[in-house]
Design an enzyme around this catalytic site. Sequence first.
Site, PDB file in Angstrom:
ATOM      1  N   LYS B  26       0.830  -1.196   0.000  1.00 45.81           N
ATOM      2  CA  LYS B  26       0.000   0.000   0.000  1.00 45.81           C
ATOM      3  C   LYS B  26       0.872   1.256   0.000  1.00 45.81           C
ATOM      4  O   LYS B  26       0.610   2.193  -0.739  1.00 45.81           O
ATOM      5  CB  LYS B  26      -0.910  -0.039   1.224  1.00 45.81           C
ATOM      6  N   ARG B  96      -3.649   2.643   8.385  1.00 48.12           N
ATOM      7  CA  ARG B  96      -3.857   1.323   7.771  1.00 48.12           C
ATOM      8  C   ARG B  96      -2.570   0.507   7.838  1.00 48.12           C
ATOM      9  O   ARG B  96      -1.481   1.055   7.685  1.00 48.12           O
ATOM     10  CB  ARG B  96      -4.216   1.448   6.291  1.00 48.12           C
ATOM     11  N   GLY B 105      -6.400 -10.970   8.167  1.00 44.19           N
ATOM     12  CA  GLY B 105      -6.082 -11.264   9.572  1.00 44.19           C
ATOM     13  C   GLY B 105      -5.341 -10.114  10.206  1.00 44.19           C
ATOM     14  O   GLY B 105      -5.257 -10.018  11.426  1.00 44.19           O
ATOM     15  N   MET B 107      -4.577  -5.962  11.007  1.00 45.82           N
ATOM     16  CA  MET B 107      -5.455  -4.901  11.462  1.00 45.82           C
ATOM     17  C   MET B 107      -6.149  -4.185  10.308  1.00 45.82           C
ATOM     18  O   MET B 107      -5.553  -3.929   9.279  1.00 45.82           O
ATOM     19  CB  MET B 107      -4.675  -3.879  12.275  1.00 45.82           C
ATOM     20  N   ARG B 340      -6.891   1.716  -9.378  1.00 42.74           N
ATOM     21  CA  ARG B 340      -6.531   0.312  -9.648  1.00 42.74           C
ATOM     22  C   ARG B 340      -7.015  -0.024 -11.054  1.00 42.74           C
ATOM     23  O   ARG B 340      -7.873   0.680 -11.605  1.00 42.74           O
ATOM     24  CB  ARG B 340      -7.178  -0.612  -8.625  1.00 42.74           C
ATOM     25  N   HIS B 468     -21.914 -34.873 -15.389  1.00 42.31           N
ATOM     26  CA  HIS B 468     -22.284 -35.267 -16.746  1.00 42.31           C
ATOM     27  C   HIS B 468     -22.949 -34.131 -17.524  1.00 42.31           C
ATOM     28  O   HIS B 468     -22.567 -33.802 -18.647  1.00 42.31           O
ATOM     29  CB  HIS B 468     -23.209 -36.479 -16.661  1.00 42.31           C
ATOM     30  N   ARG B 574     -16.101 -38.224 -30.965  1.00 36.99           N
ATOM     31  CA  ARG B 574     -16.600 -39.392 -30.228  1.00 36.99           C
ATOM     32  C   ARG B 574     -17.605 -40.123 -31.099  1.00 36.99           C
ATOM     33  O   ARG B 574     -18.445 -39.485 -31.742  1.00 36.99           O
ATOM     34  CB  ARG B 574     -17.310 -38.956 -28.953  1.00 36.99           C
ATOM     35  N   ARG B 630     -12.277 -41.215 -32.482  1.00 31.78           N
ATOM     36  CA  ARG B 630     -12.038 -42.215 -31.431  1.00 31.78           C
ATOM     37  C   ARG B 630     -13.014 -43.365 -31.601  1.00 31.78           C
ATOM     38  O   ARG B 630     -14.224 -43.165 -31.673  1.00 31.78           O
ATOM     39  CB  ARG B 630     -12.255 -41.573 -30.053  1.00 31.78           C
ATOM     40  N   GLU B 785      -4.689 -42.332 -21.369  1.00 32.04           N
ATOM     41  CA  GLU B 785      -5.661 -41.955 -20.333  1.00 32.04           C
ATOM     42  C   GLU B 785      -5.701 -42.918 -19.172  1.00 32.04           C
ATOM     43  O   GLU B 785      -6.382 -42.680 -18.180  1.00 32.04           O
ATOM     44  CB  GLU B 785      -7.056 -41.796 -20.939  1.00 32.04           C
ATOM     45  N   SER B 804      -2.934 -38.779 -27.681  1.00 32.91           N
ATOM     46  CA  SER B 804      -3.811 -37.696 -27.246  1.00 32.91           C
ATOM     47  C   SER B 804      -4.146 -37.963 -25.786  1.00 32.91           C
ATOM     48  O   SER B 804      -4.681 -39.011 -25.445  1.00 32.91           O
ATOM     49  CB  SER B 804      -5.066 -37.671 -28.107  1.00 32.91           C
ATOM     50  N   GLY B 806      -6.105 -38.114 -22.697  1.00 32.11           N
ATOM     51  CA  GLY B 806      -7.480 -38.048 -22.231  1.00 32.11           C
ATOM     52  C   GLY B 806      -7.419 -37.714 -20.754  1.00 32.11           C
ATOM     53  O   GLY B 806      -7.471 -38.576 -19.902  1.00 32.11           O
ATOM     54  N   THR B 807      -7.275 -36.422 -20.479  1.00 27.54           N
ATOM     55  CA  THR B 807      -6.966 -36.053 -19.094  1.00 27.54           C
ATOM     56  C   THR B 807      -8.162 -36.188 -18.158  1.00 27.54           C
ATOM     57  O   THR B 807      -7.973 -36.166 -16.953  1.00 27.54           O
ATOM     58  CB  THR B 807      -6.396 -34.621 -19.034  1.00 27.54           C
ATOM     59  N   ASN B 808      -9.366 -36.320 -18.690  1.00 26.68           N
ATOM     60  CA  ASN B 808     -10.477 -36.575 -17.767  1.00 26.68           C
ATOM     61  C   ASN B 808     -10.250 -37.910 -17.077  1.00 26.68           C
ATOM     62  O   ASN B 808     -10.214 -38.005 -15.849  1.00 26.68           O
ATOM     63  CB  ASN B 808     -11.812 -36.628 -18.515  1.00 26.68           C
ATOM     64  N   ASP B 809     -10.095 -38.952 -17.854  1.00 24.71           N
ATOM     65  CA  ASP B 809      -9.885 -40.273 -17.266  1.00 24.71           C
ATOM     66  C   ASP B 809      -8.531 -40.365 -16.581  1.00 24.71           C
ATOM     67  O   ASP B 809      -8.405 -40.971 -15.521  1.00 24.71           O
ATOM     68  CB  ASP B 809     -10.007 -41.362 -18.341  1.00 24.71           C
ATOM     69  N   CYS B 872      -7.132 -33.992 -25.349  1.00 26.23           N
ATOM     70  CA  CYS B 872      -8.527 -33.827 -25.757  1.00 26.23           C
ATOM     71  C   CYS B 872      -9.472 -33.925 -24.578  1.00 26.23           C
ATOM     72  O   CYS B 872     -10.670 -34.040 -24.759  1.00 26.23           O
ATOM     73  CB  CYS B 872      -8.891 -34.821 -26.858  1.00 26.23           C
ATOM     74  N   TYR B 892      -0.637 -29.837 -29.768  1.00 30.47           N
ATOM     75  CA  TYR B 892      -1.919 -29.127 -29.871  1.00 30.47           C
ATOM     76  C   TYR B 892      -2.789 -29.422 -28.662  1.00 30.47           C
ATOM     77  O   TYR B 892      -2.558 -30.381 -27.936  1.00 30.47           O
ATOM     78  CB  TYR B 892      -2.656 -29.532 -31.159  1.00 30.47           C
TER      79      TYR B 892
END
Lengths: 929, 929
Positions: B26, B96, B105, B107, B340, B468, B574, B630, B785, B804, B806-809, B872, B892
Amino acid sequence: MGKGHKKWVYLFEEGRADQRRLLGGKGANLAEMTNIGLPVPPGFTISTEACIAYYDAGGKFPEGLEDQVWERMSVVEKKTGKRFGDPSNPLLVSVRSGAMVSMPGMMDTILNLGLNDRTAEGLAALSGDRRFALDCYRRFIQMFGNVVLHLEHHAFDKIITARRKSAGVDYDYELDPANLEAVIAAYSEHIREATGSAFPQDPREQLRMAIQAVFASWNNDRAIVYRTVNKIPHDLGTAVNVQTMVFGNLGPDSATGVLFTRNPATGEPGVYGEYLINAQGEDVVAGIRTPQSVAAMSADMPETRRELERLCETLEKHYLDMQDIEFTVEKGRLFVLQTRSGKRTAAAAVRIGVDMVSEGLIDKEEAVVRFPAGEAEQLLKPTIDWERVKKEKLDPVKIASGLPASPGAALGRVVFTSADAVATVGEETDPKKRPKVILVRPMTNPDDIRGILAAQGVLTSQGGMTCHAAIVARQWGIPTVVGCQALDIDTDRKLMTVEGVTVRAGDLVTLDGSTGSVYLGELPLMEPRITDEFATLLGWADESRRLGVWANADNPGEAARAREYGAEGIGLCRTEHMFLVPERVPVVRRMILADEEAVRRQALDDLMPMQEDDFHGILRTMHGLPVTIRLLDPPLHEFLPHRDHLLVELTELRVARGGKGEGGAGAPGPSAAGGDAELSRKLEATEDLLGRVDQLHEYNPMMGHRGVRVGVTFPEVYEMQARAIFRAAARLVKEGVDARPEVMIPLVGIEGEIAMMRDLVVRVAEETMREFGVTFPYHVGTMIEVPRGALVADEIARHAEFFSFGTNDLTQMTFGFSRDDAEGKFLGSYLERRILRDNPFATLDADGVGRLMEMAILRGRNVREDLKVGICGEHGGDPDSIHFCHRAGLDYVSCSPFRVPTARIAAAQAAIKEERAKKGFKADDRGEK
Amino acid sequence: MGKGHKKWVYLFEEGRADQRRLLGGKGANLAEMTNIGLPVPPGFTISTEACIAYYDAGGKFPEGLEDQVWERMSVVEKKTGKRFGDPSNPLLVSVRSGAMVSMPGMMDTILNLGLNDRTAEGLAALSGDRRFALDCYRRFIQMFGNVVLHLEHHAFDKIITARRKSAGVDYDYELDPANLEAVIAAYSEHIREATGSAFPQDPREQLRMAIQAVFASWNNDRAIVYRTVNKIPHDLGTAVNVQTMVFGNLGPDSATGVLFTRNPATGEPGVYGEYLINAQGEDVVAGIRTPQSVAAMSADMPETRRELERLCETLEKHYLDMQDIEFTVEKGRLFVLQTRSGKRTAAAAVRIGVDMVSEGLIDKEEAVVRFPAGEAEQLLKPTIDWERVKKEKLDPVKIASGLPASPGAALGRVVFTSADAVATVGEETDPKKRPKVILVRPMTNPDDIRGILAAQGVLTSQGGMTCHAAIVARQWGIPTVVGCQALDIDTDRKLMTVEGVTVRAGDLVTLDGSTGSVYLGELPLMEPRITDEFATLLGWADESRRLGVWANADNPGEAARAREYGAEGIGLCRTEHMFLVPERVPVVRRMILADEEAVRRQALDDLMPMQEDDFHGILRTMHGLPVTIRLLDPPLHEFLPHRDHLLVELTELRVARGGKGEGGAGAPGPSAAGGDAELSRKLEATEDLLGRVDQLHEYNPMMGHRGVRVGVTFPEVYEMQARAIFRAAARLVKEGVDARPEVMIPLVGIEGEIAMMRDLVVRVAEETMREFGVTFPYHVGTMIEVPRGALVADEIARHAEFFSFGTNDLTQMTFGFSRDDAEGKFLGSYLERRILRDNPFATLDADGVGRLMEMAILRGRNVREDLKVGICGEHGGDPDSIHFCHRAGLDYVSCSPFRVPTARIAAAQAAIKEERAKKGFKADDRGEK
């Protein structure tokens, strides 16, 4: 003749055991046997170099090869006194391929090469059995046609089938010489038609063609594919072995037999085998004549008997192992056709190993290395007493065969539900007086645990080697056969049918969990005992091993057994089974279904003293040794009623209510008083419970709200468990017992999880020590069983004093295989197609899961040098996996108590093999891949 | 005075922007603002060194500090013409805390320090508003009591509440001066009682105590915990800022206001803001008076208006960004209290960025780096037109708030089942004529896909950001709000209640998937368009990025959209959705339930032409670009009827049969003729179907019989798909289209899996090329995956031309988290407790999953240098994850079409930041952690 050329052909006595590359495996073995003085039928080996030269020359014999063949053949003729192609005393040979590595897809054996129209008559005269000679001849033609000329089996089969029909007989061996002559003529005619050339009557031409066929088979499709898959170089080439045929059916001074140099069932020393006078090997197999014991051979053939005795000594001195040989006596002359290390029972393996050490043949380490570690478990289990079956001429009726899921034999009356098992067995705890039951289920689930515990054995129609029933049964040493698909089990009617037989509840069955066989009725069992020899062998193993061997045990009884079998600690004490004791289930459910923390805390307060007593018992039993207690692991819904039951109940209640209200468009009429209210109450309660079960329901429970995730969301549950453990330890210290609890947090994959849990456990430990005014040693550690746990092991090791690999789950998640689903649905296909070499749930996947483990150990020890690392998955009792654990630098393996001896031996074997590898010693210098 | 001592106190003009360590964040900002000539109310900063010295001295001011404070205070007095403690023209200050890193936390602010019984009267006289002055005073006493003297809020609240009651008013601001005097007296009395000392009337004493309180707050519990958790050193200390208070309510020549240097909603250039004459900041917030536009200020305060104009220019030239400032005019003198970077809409961000480049303020790269990539998606979606809401004075009724799962606003009539959604929308495909529905469900499942597709928006009461419904909706760009727990949905009665409001099927609702808000009735929407500025910005992004940006698209419509938004290929097409087209479902089920391969093959033959047409459409749309298809991924049972339905149906049938046979002990009587037979037939059929469903049932479907496992066990399924793909490609070649299919095998974790599938695909490709007499380029690759796939990536790369992720799985299995279960059950807890910083399903877990990915890339490229690597999973559209992908060296990212612009920008940002890091340039040189 052949001089000046490279040496292509080696008489057996010219080769050496270490020339596998040059002579192939078979050729080197024949050379070895010949050189140690075994009476091997003479012959020679055409080298792999000849094969390579053959290909280099575009499919032509290299110069000098043929000359060398005939040169060696004449030596063989001299030795045998027979002549190749001589009708009066024909020398017949076998021709076999023999690459460095044995390989399917290559040319099979050709027997009796050298037979033709004339030598066949010679063989008939010599044997005095024209049918035999002609049968040899027609078989040779067929074999030659098939493997050398590449004609299909089918055509030959058609010819002989037609002949059997016209002769009015059922079997080939019933064809008389006239008919066989007709078959031979027809075979020859078929060959001429199909190939455009006659079947070669000239034995030399036969041999030339056979050698060429062996060379060619090196590069047939099947062999190429096999080599590609198994990474065998394509340029090794194959050798060709040409060996004299000998006959055990040339009169009363001829014989054929098999023998073991020691008793393969018990390991007792002394020649053990059977033979038939004036017979061929296939006569022994056919079982038409009853063979005699070699032990009693002296009467018929005293000289041969003595010769065999000497041979056995020679063999054992050379091979330093019990041998299984095939022999033939031709006109009083003994020939050894084959020798190999003899198969033996586990009991015999122990006895032979220990005896050979005292005989000075091998040393202790060798005895340990040789013992098939995986079979140790059998020595701790009852077995079917086949000797008695034989002696008492019992007639075992085998009704089915499944997967041998937990070894040992069991006998009992069939029950079809766990409740029946428990009810039948009752409260009797004396094992001798307990009613014996076999629990038969389509598939077991966690509700069946008490039934499995009550039973002598378990039999299921579904599931694989690592299904629920198998794991639980192995843990408790209950003989089990699973996946017995032929069984059609009707649980409602309490019966099963299998191949037309109906087995009802109460019928007796015997099952063998070591082989997977199921028998109707009672078979005699033999109780196990740890023999002195076995104890000796285990002692030797302990001298060599570096890995500690601990056991997985959930109660004092198991812990005591684990100690008895030599466990040096408890590597996994699961606490969930403690929650399944019937009188505790309502409290557990109260805890789970609590809406408020206060209610949950009350239920936990009620559970704590029970848990405390559990831990007190185990810690006392294991005094002086570490006891690793895993906090609650399974998802909470496993302790609730099954969803399906509730759904069916609810539907029934709804239909019932709907029925009553039929007249009033769904609204209950005013007359529907008490009963209706009761129904509504029930309906509501069931709806409620189903609602709660549904709330807790998980799509993939394996990866759901379980393990440390329960600890994080409901810390009061883990706190209760930690308190129960430490209170038990504190009490024991006051009782003068050396209690060593190790608290293990399951399913950790994130640093924050273990950090939070460690804080909690340490706080409770300190509070308890203060409260009791004592101190006790304890550690806090974690399972490594989710892949992320291994990947961030450095972060986790900051808060964990030990790692224990939970390789069951780690394997599931690394592969993305749900075990319960994989085994029933696709794992079989994977093993069949060799996409996987082993079932990764039985043998640790060193390439994938193992890589993660090595990474975890490296990262963990980087942060905490004295990190203790163990394994407590099923793999901890699997010999191959134990070898991996040794190499990966684990501190201990933990397995079910019954596998502790297996683990002690396997751990020693791993250490010895490592030691030997360092010294450049190759355990199996025959080098089979 | 204070000479010879270390310099502890800095006037704002003595500090520098880069002295954050010395002056705190500040203090450094105030110094910066002062130094660039902004009219900041004068003041000074006590350095962090003073704080450290204070602690070193055991809680005493270091020597010289106090002297320096008064010295600087007199400078401030001179500048302001006021005097600290002077009743006639009192100087009031704010105090301040200000550490290097902003930190909760510590003052809080104290305002109006310097007020006492006498100066309060002075302020009353100056402002002409005694109520205002007394209210300032009583607030100051309360604040001082609370933060300096550590008295609880509660006691002060009690006093003022009692006074309101006795005065008969509802709000504090309604208290008249007499009542306020009474409050002040009671406050002072409370302080005397609670602390034993009177409230300090001496302003100097007030300031001393306040400075001490700031120093002390550095080491209060909350601050220490915060620093520990966030790894902030404990020895930095805090600075203290003392600044003149200014007042906008000292007459008609005073005012207060806020302004933006450009329009924050549209980005249009020009000052934009509001002010109130003779008012305090809180008056603007309270909304009692309507503020005026700064644009129209010239009439009231022409000089101030001009000054503000100049200020804005100064600010933007210095900060190089649109600024948001608070200002006060005190008796004609302008003060800037704060500046700001201004918050802005996504549209404004685009406009401002592009404008600033053309104005020469920033360069293109900076414009790209600044754009909040994650907000790009909003620019492609309808939004609620709040301007029109305001203009037309509509009164939006917000009924609930959930998670913003898929951005954009949607309006439609509520339906409660997918069937209703489909039925209502009917066959109409013209988007303008289509009936608009909002699908409301407790939770969606795969059966709801058609309902989701038919709807304008989706609303659920359960589920998280990656449930889902959220995933499917994001993929298709359908605005969605999930996890709206306040909704009580009764699907049976087709209504929902929320906070007393009942919404029935057919009622209109508007939802905002960008904020998670749900409104009753119709709100005006604004249609999206890609503006020229946005296109420009995206073009600049493309100049910088190295990562390719592809899209996930399952049909030609999506593919076309993906191309429109700039996708350079399809990274995931898919095929399972293609199986869910209603007329295909029976064929698919026939295929799945087939007992024999022949039946299955027939069903597959029926499916093939349909699939071929699907692929034909997509490949044609993407001509010249790769389309990664796929092969079938989900477990087969997903295509079967739901188990619960069957179980309920079966129970009903059983009860029905049981009822009929009641008289005859369960056996149907002879009179039960036709109806009974029909019933039995139905019962049997249902039993059968349930049996099949049960056979296919999986305990953990996520890890079950799916992906390549289906390909291995039923190769004919994958063969059909491969053939359909290649036939489509072959047809297109003949039509002159450049089709580039890439066949992707899902869920590979074992070398043998991909080897087998590659062989199959290559064979089919070659067969198809021969059949059609054409050639086309194609590749075979795999998803990575399952964790094992990454661990043995070297083995897999031998057979795969691309990976590729499959980062979800992969995330699910690496963590061992089932997403569907984790989000509802424990993930919230994990985020709350900071065990996880981010939801790993939204932002890629670089430490765990990322490590696996890096390993896979390294191993894969080791074996195949030109291995193409992409992603993907959902993460492909998440900016943070895209940064990781850039660093990890992927080729990619592939994401839903609507996220393609986001990905283009994020990819560019990653590249630019990397480039800058190399040059040692720190993007944010203000260094906020």
